[in-house]
Design a protein around this motif. Structure first.
Motif, mmCIF file in Angstrom:
data_model
loop_
_atom_site.group_PDB
_atom_site.id
_atom_site.type_symbol
_atom_site.label_atom_id
_atom_site.label_comp_id
_atom_site.label_asym_id
_atom_site.label_seq_id
_atom_site.Cartn_x
_atom_site.Cartn_y
_atom_site.Cartn_z
ATOM 1 N N ASN B 10 0.821 -1.209 0.000
ATOM 2 C CA ASN B 10 0.000 0.000 0.000
ATOM 3 C C ASN B 10 0.855 1.260 0.000
ATOM 4 N N ARG B 14 0.620 3.766 -3.042
ATOM 5 C CA ARG B 14 0.178 5.141 -2.833
ATOM 6 C C ARG B 14 1.254 6.138 -3.253
ATOM 7 N N LEU B 105 -7.993 9.919 -4.854
ATOM 8 C CA LEU B 105 -6.860 10.196 -3.969
ATOM 9 C C LEU B 105 -5.543 9.914 -4.673
ATOM 10 N N VAL B 120 1.854 12.711 4.081
ATOM 11 C CA VAL B 120 0.397 12.490 4.129
ATOM 12 C C VAL B 120 0.075 11.001 4.104
ATOM 13 N N ARG B 123 0.867 9.395 7.496
ATOM 14 C CA ARG B 123 -0.020 9.820 8.587
ATOM 15 C C ARG B 123 -1.461 9.390 8.350
ATOM 16 N N ASP B 124 -2.003 9.684 7.181
ATOM 17 C CA ASP B 124 -3.448 9.522 6.974
ATOM 18 C C ASP B 124 -3.830 8.204 6.307
ATOM 19 N N LEU B 125 -2.950 7.618 5.535
ATOM 20 C CA LEU B 125 -3.300 6.352 4.882
ATOM 21 C C LEU B 125 -2.676 5.145 5.578
ATOM 22 N N TYR B 130 2.568 10.896 14.904
ATOM 23 C CA TYR B 130 3.625 11.853 14.540
ATOM 24 C C TYR B 130 5.020 11.322 14.908
ATOM 25 N N ILE B 148 2.883 17.458 6.963
ATOM 26 C CA ILE B 148 1.554 16.827 6.945
ATOM 27 C C ILE B 148 0.476 17.883 6.712
ATOM 28 N N ASN B 149 0.603 18.996 7.388
ATOM 29 C CA ASN B 149 -0.404 20.050 7.248
ATOM 30 C C ASN B 149 -0.417 20.614 5.831
ATOM 31 N N ARG B 152 -1.844 18.056 3.324
ATOM 32 C CA ARG B 152 -3.309 17.948 3.342
ATOM 33 C C ARG B 152 -3.961 19.098 2.582
ATOM 34 N N ILE B 153 -3.477 20.325 2.880
ATOM 35 C CA ILE B 153 -4.086 21.491 2.243
ATOM 36 C C ILE B 153 -3.850 21.455 0.732
ATOM 37 N N LEU B 155 -3.280 18.840 -1.129
ATOM 38 C CA LEU B 155 -4.071 17.754 -1.736
ATOM 39 C C LEU B 155 -5.529 18.167 -1.899
#
Lengths: 237, 167
Positions: B10, B14, B105, B120, B123-125, B130, B148-149, B152-153, B155
């Protein structure tokens, strides 16, 4: 706190994860609620993070684990080397199945050989096989019946011979008793059995003669019994 | 074994967006793990984190190796949908398995820079916290949070530009 769009962007993840200080969180919310762009951005990122964290994992190819094992541990004996209808083939070569198969094959071979010795190719015909098997069954039955009849004859002869000496000894003892059989005048016609026993003890010659005749007959009866038995067994066999 | 294989595959898929490359990379990861297993020290971190670190390092190597190919093959970046449709490894079954969100995605992730993309993804997938992401990326915690921040923005904006809304 003086909050602006740049700060909202920078602290967006902190806000979503609840790691802002209470004053920062209040200032963030106050700005975001009044700014259209920030409101939209917060909603988009919040939804995106939520959907990403709930996204199912991508299915890896089925052969990947086997490929990795082959690459790391070397080629293995594949448990499912065949596919579809031939997948069961490797299990045949396990010792227990192989032994069973060899036994079954040997049994079939023996049955075919026994039923097809005289037949040649036609013996492999199912009809001929059935006839041969039927014949074998009847022959076995006939042999069995003959054996039982023979045994019955032997037992009958044996039972007669065992009962015969007792019946034969009585008429043979009669002549030994014959000279004394006729009653003298003045004597009772048939003395009691106890007197006769005493007489026989007092007259040794007549008793010896009786014993001699009985032993001869017994020997004859044994010989004849053996002959008869042997003859009967021979006739059975 | 299957859990670890899925995790590695994965992460590779990804990051690269390519099934064939992900298979090769996954195999390479486990080969490296197999060779360097004696050097693994449990006190330095959990095995999944170590596995992810090895995978990430290989992905970085792979990204550098294939950078020239990607620059010359600009159509792949410009039209990621074509890559999705015409990749020989993407059979109809696999396309059917991949949900629409997953495909969206994937297209959006392909537009991010590698640094933001990996942050990202981890952290998210992949669900790392952290501290684990920091161990894998070997960067300070502030950098991890920032990546990460920003990832996200960016994406979210990329998906918006592509006309794809995660909702």
């Amino acid at each position: 706190m003086d909050w602006n769009c740049t700060l909202t962007e920078e602290r967006l993840s902190d806000y979503l994860e609840g790691s802002l200080l209470p004053g920062e969180a209040a200032a963030f919310s106050a700005h975001a609620s009044g700014c259209v762009q920030c409101t939209q951005l917060v909603a988009q990122v919040k939804m995106l993070v939520s959907r990403m964290q709930q996204a199912p994992p991508v299915e890896e190819p089925r052969h990947l684990a086997g490929r990795i094992l082959d690459a790391t541990l070397g080629p293995r004996e594949r448990e499912h080397s065949g596919s579809g209808m031939f997948a069961w083939l490797p299990s045949i070569w396990q010792p227990r199945f192989a032994m069973g198969l060899v036994t079954v094959a040997a049994s079939i071979l023996i049955i075919f050989h026994a039923s097809a010795t005289a037949g040649g190719k036609t013996a492999l015909n199912p009809v001929n096989m059935f006839r041969a098997a039927n014949r074998q069954v009847h022959l076995a039955y006939a042999h069995g019946a003959k054996f039982v009849n023979g045994l019955r004859v032997v037992y009958e002869i044996q039972s007669r011979l065992t009962s015969q000496p007792e019946t034969m000894s009585e008429p043979i003892s009669e002549p030994a008793r014959a000279p004394n059989a006729e009653p003298r005048p003045g004597q009772p016609a048939q003395p009691p059995a106890s007197e006769q026993r005493q007489k026989s003890q007092s007259i040794p010659h007549s008793g010896r003669r009786h014993t001699h005749g009985a032993s001869e007959l017994a020997a004859l009866s044994i010989i004849s019994r053996e002959d008869l038995t042997n003859g009967a067994i021979r006739s059975i066999l | 074994m299957r859990r670890h294989t899925r995790r590695v595959y994965n992460l590779c898929y990804r990051f690269t967006g390519n099934a064939a490359s992900s298979e090769d990379l996954s195999q390479e990861v486990f080969l490296r793990i197999y060779r360097t297993l004696p050097s693994y020290r449990p006190e330095q971190g959990a095995f999944p984190t170590w596995l992810t670190s090895v995978t990430r390092n290989l992905l970085v190597d792979h990204y550098r190796r294939t950078r020239r190919d990607r620059l010359t093959d600009s159509i792949e970046d410009a039209m990621p949908q074509l890559e999705e449709k015409h990749s020989p490894a993407r059979t109809p079954d696999r396309l059917a398995q991949a949900s629409e969100l997953s495909a969206q995605l994937q297209r959006g992730l392909a537009r991010l820079s590698p640094e933001l993309r990996e942050a990202v993804i981890l952290r998210d997938l992949q669900g790392l916290d952290y501290a684990e992401v920091q161990k894998v990326l070997q960067v300070p915690e502030g950098t991890v949070k920032s990546r990460i921040n920003r990832g996200r923005i960016e994406l979210a904006r990329v998906l918006e530009e592509m006309g794809l809304r995660p909702a």
